[in-house]
Design a protein around this motif. Structure first.
Motif, PDB file in Angstrom:
ATOM      1  N   LEU A  57       0.816  -1.138  -0.025  1.00 31.82           N
ATOM      2  CA  LEU A  57      -0.037  -0.085  -0.001  1.00 31.82           C
ATOM      3  C   LEU A  57       0.917   1.239   0.019  1.00 31.82           C
ATOM      4  O   LEU A  57       0.399   2.259  -0.911  1.00 31.82           O
ATOM      5  CB  LEU A  57      -0.774   0.021   1.088  1.00 31.82           C
ATOM      6  N   ALA A  58       1.862   1.159   0.727  1.00 33.96           N
ATOM      7  CA  ALA A  58       2.731   2.318   1.028  1.00 33.96           C
ATOM      8  C   ALA A  58       3.391   2.542  -0.531  1.00 33.96           C
ATOM      9  O   ALA A  58       3.494   3.809  -1.019  1.00 33.96           O
ATOM     10  CB  ALA A  58       3.753   2.378   2.153  1.00 33.96           C
ATOM     11  N   VAL A  59       3.966   1.838  -1.179  1.00 31.42           N
ATOM     12  CA  VAL A  59       4.827   1.658  -2.236  1.00 31.42           C
ATOM     13  C   VAL A  59       3.921   2.181  -3.401  1.00 31.42           C
ATOM     14  O   VAL A  59       4.154   3.176  -4.448  1.00 31.42           O
ATOM     15  CB  VAL A  59       5.634   0.578  -2.764  1.00 31.42           C
ATOM     16  N   TYR A  60       2.640   1.325  -3.589  1.00 35.84           N
ATOM     17  CA  TYR A  60       2.017   1.789  -4.537  1.00 35.84           C
ATOM     18  C   TYR A  60       1.184   3.382  -4.446  1.00 35.84           C
ATOM     19  O   TYR A  60       1.168   3.858  -5.528  1.00 35.84           O
ATOM     20  CB  TYR A  60       0.574   0.649  -4.777  1.00 35.84           C
ATOM     21  N   ALA A  61       0.912   3.687  -3.260  1.00 36.78           N
ATOM     22  CA  ALA A  61       0.141   5.183  -3.078  1.00 36.78           C
ATOM     23  C   ALA A  61       1.338   5.981  -3.483  1.00 36.78           C
ATOM     24  O   ALA A  61       0.866   6.910  -4.176  1.00 36.78           O
ATOM     25  CB  ALA A  61      -0.151   5.093  -1.825  1.00 36.78           C
ATOM     26  N   VAL A  62       2.696   6.024  -3.077  1.00 34.81           N
ATOM     27  CA  VAL A  62       3.671   6.818  -3.542  1.00 34.81           C
ATOM     28  C   VAL A  62       3.934   6.890  -4.789  1.00 34.81           C
ATOM     29  O   VAL A  62       3.801   7.984  -5.746  1.00 34.81           O
ATOM     30  CB  VAL A  62       4.972   6.606  -2.694  1.00 34.81           C
ATOM     31  N   CYS A  63       4.110   5.787  -5.526  1.00 27.54           N
ATOM     32  CA  CYS A  63       4.587   5.561  -6.959  1.00 27.54           C
ATOM     33  C   CYS A  63       3.219   6.229  -7.970  1.00 27.54           C
ATOM     34  O   CYS A  63       3.608   6.992  -8.696  1.00 27.54           O
ATOM     35  CB  CYS A  63       5.025   4.141  -7.136  1.00 27.54           C
ATOM     36  N   PHE A  64       2.281   5.486  -7.871  1.00 31.59           N
ATOM     37  CA  PHE A  64       1.108   5.770  -8.493  1.00 31.59           C
ATOM     38  C   PHE A  64       0.413   7.531  -8.421  1.00 31.59           C
ATOM     39  O   PHE A  64      -0.142   7.839  -9.268  1.00 31.59           O
ATOM     40  CB  PHE A  64      -0.081   4.883  -8.125  1.00 31.59           C
ATOM     41  N   GLY A  65       0.742   7.837  -6.936  1.00 32.98           N
ATOM     42  CA  GLY A  65       0.490   9.154  -6.932  1.00 32.98           C
ATOM     43  C   GLY A  65       1.365  10.106  -7.552  1.00 32.98           C
ATOM     44  O   GLY A  65       0.948  11.279  -8.257  1.00 32.98           O
ATOM     45  N   LEU A  66       2.579   9.634  -7.520  1.00 33.12           N
ATOM     46  CA  LEU A  66       3.748  10.584  -8.191  1.00 33.12           C
ATOM     47  C   LEU A  66       3.323  10.538  -9.858  1.00 33.12           C
ATOM     48  O   LEU A  66       3.462  11.473 -10.406  1.00 33.12           O
ATOM     49  CB  LEU A  66       4.899  10.014  -7.883  1.00 33.12           C
ATOM     50  N   ALA A  67       3.237   9.259 -10.426  1.00 33.10           N
ATOM     51  CA  ALA A  67       2.894   9.130 -11.718  1.00 33.10           C
ATOM     52  C   ALA A  67       1.653   9.976 -12.060  1.00 33.10           C
ATOM     53  O   ALA A  67       1.475  10.633 -13.309  1.00 33.10           O
ATOM     54  CB  ALA A  67       2.717   7.658 -12.091  1.00 33.10           C
ATOM     55  N   TRP A  68       0.742   9.772 -11.461  1.00 37.78           N
ATOM     56  CA  TRP A  68      -0.473  10.835 -11.401  1.00 37.78           C
ATOM     57  C   TRP A  68      -0.156  12.199 -11.608  1.00 37.78           C
ATOM     58  O   TRP A  68      -0.516  13.068 -12.516  1.00 37.78           O
ATOM     59  CB  TRP A  68      -1.604  10.578 -10.365  1.00 37.78           C
TER      60      TRP A  68
END
Length: 444
Positions: A136-147
């Motif tokens: 959850l932590a990695v996906y939230a940060v990575c996909f948030g940055l990509a968005w």
């Protein structure tokens, strides 16, 4: 040389990979222009998640020789989510999906690399919350940055229409990125392969990052070229409006001199005709001629010579098209504006109103009202025209013109916005009770 990876590390769970690919699709569906209704956009990904999970587990039981086939199935599943969820075109869907696929590969690889560095066992069934929390932590940060990075790269008010060459280049970059990042899993006996577990995944993460960066730069360049083309069209329209103003000014000056001379000539002829045998019939003819001259000699007097020329010219266009045009304008409010900007602002605004109003069959409905006044330290330009047809809106709720898909479509409004922003102003468009209203606010 050995063709196997030493110190091989466990793979990412299939469920995690499916969620990663699904989230990549959701990210891009949230930032692109969608032709689909909101319920459909929500339903397709909801159904797509279990489908992506099923695809990943199917790929997991396939023989290693069919590993590429399993990845193609995952790519196809992502493509269907984007095309059906956003109702994109086939080429547009492929263009977007290639980016989503590379993003999913990057995030999945980075997640695995961080998990192994922190010694988190993603297959630990005794303490699954640790693995899930990491995910959850990695996906939230990575996909948030990509968005955050990609949302400025795509328009939400119009479709992304990539050229065939851009789509081919995007797919080629995706294929090369995927092949190079996963080459070590196929064979370690190449100059670009790794043979140690950690090394293999470092290579995969770095290659995927490079692939994403290249695709991002490609889209930035594409947007820049599109913006430059639009600015060139706007500049051409600005120049066209200015040239039209100069021509109208010259014609009106010539016509003013002509009508002034004709008035005196008519007065002389009327005096001479008063001594003829039938002065009443001659006077009637002179009255009609004088009325005709008076029509062409009438000019607007707003206090700004540039605006006077534009309003006079557009008034005559309205007369020719059976449009009732009323204008109340304090032209002195425009003293700080250049003649070119005045011509562009008022020329485009009135032309748009004339074009829309001319399509009305009922002459009684062909109405245009213009007002230019000061209010609360703002110069306000308000142009209203009657309409009787349905208006379309884009994904952001903004009104869309009904001109069709012609070249230069919508550049009239963009020219108005361009001029208004040069003076720190704003443009708003509203439609209510069959009245279409364009308002321009300019700080004094």
């Amino acid at each position: 040389m050995s063709d196997t990876i030493t110190n091989a590390l466990p793979d990412i769970p299939r469920l995690y990979t499916a969620v990663c690919e699904w989230l990549a699709c959701v990210v891009y569906l949230s930032i692109i222009y969608r032709r689909a209704s909101p319920p459909r956009t929500a339903l397709v990904p909801a159904l797509g998640l279990p489908a992506m999970v099923a695809v990943q587990y199917l790929a997991g039981i396939l023989p290693r020789l069919l590993w590429v086939f399993g990845m193609l199935l995952a790519f196809a599943g992502m493509y269907l989510i984007i095309v059906l969820g956003g109702r994109t075109g086939k080429r547009e869907g492929l263009y977007i999906n290639a980016r989503a696929f590379v993003l999913a590969e990057l995030v999945a690889s980075l997640h695995w690399q961080l998990a192994t560095f922190l010694h988190i066992d993603m297959h630990d069934e005794d303490r699954p919350w640790i693995s899930i929390g990491m995910l959850l932590a990695v996906y939230a940060v990575c996909f948030g940055l990509a968005w955050g990075l990609e949302r400025g790269n795509f328009s939400r008010s119009k479709p992304t229409v990539p050229a065939a060459s851009s789509t081919v280049a995007t797919v080629a970059i995706t294929i090369v990125t995927f092949a190079m990042s996963n080459l070590s899993f196929v064979s370690t006996n190449t100059p670009f392969s790794g043979s140690v577990g950690q090394e293999v995944f470092y290579i995969r993460t770095l290659v995927d990052l490079c692939g994403f960066a290249i695709l991002y730069a490609q889209q930035v360049q594409s947007r820049r070229l599109t913006t430059n083309a639009e600015l060139a069209s706007i500049d051409a329209r600005l120049e066209s409006q200015h040239q039209e103003y100069l021509k109208s000014k010259e014609n009106l000056e010539s016509m003013g001199r002509l009508t002034h001379d004709l008035k005196h000539q008519i007065a002389v002829l009327r005096a001479e005709a008063s001594h003829s045998a039938d002065p009443s019939s001659l006077n009637e003819g002179f009255a009609q001629l004088e009325a005709s001259v008076q029509e062409y000699s009438a000019q607007q007097h707003s206090g700004n010579p540039v605006l006077d020329v534009i309003l006079t010219s557009k008034s005559r266009t309205c007369v020719q098209r059976g449009i009732t045009f009323t204008a109340v304008a304090d032209g002195k409010l425009l003293d700080s504006m250049s003649s070119m900007d005045i011509a562009t602002l008022f020329g485009n605004a009135i032309d748009n109103a004339i074009e829309a109003t001319s399509r009305l069959d009922d002459l009684q409905q062909r109405l245009i009202r213009l007002a230019l006044y000061a209010q609360n330290r703002f110069t306000v330009l308000r142009i209203e025209n009657y309409y009787d047809s349905a208006l379309r809106k884009d994904a952001d709720g903004n009104l869309r013109t009904t001109k069709g898909e012609h070249r230069g479509h919508g550049f009239g409004v963009k020219s108005i916005q361009h001029v208004a922003r040069q003076y720190g102003g704003e443009v708003s468009i509203q439609a209510k009770d069959h009245w279409f209203t364009l308002t321009v606010l300019l700080p004094q």
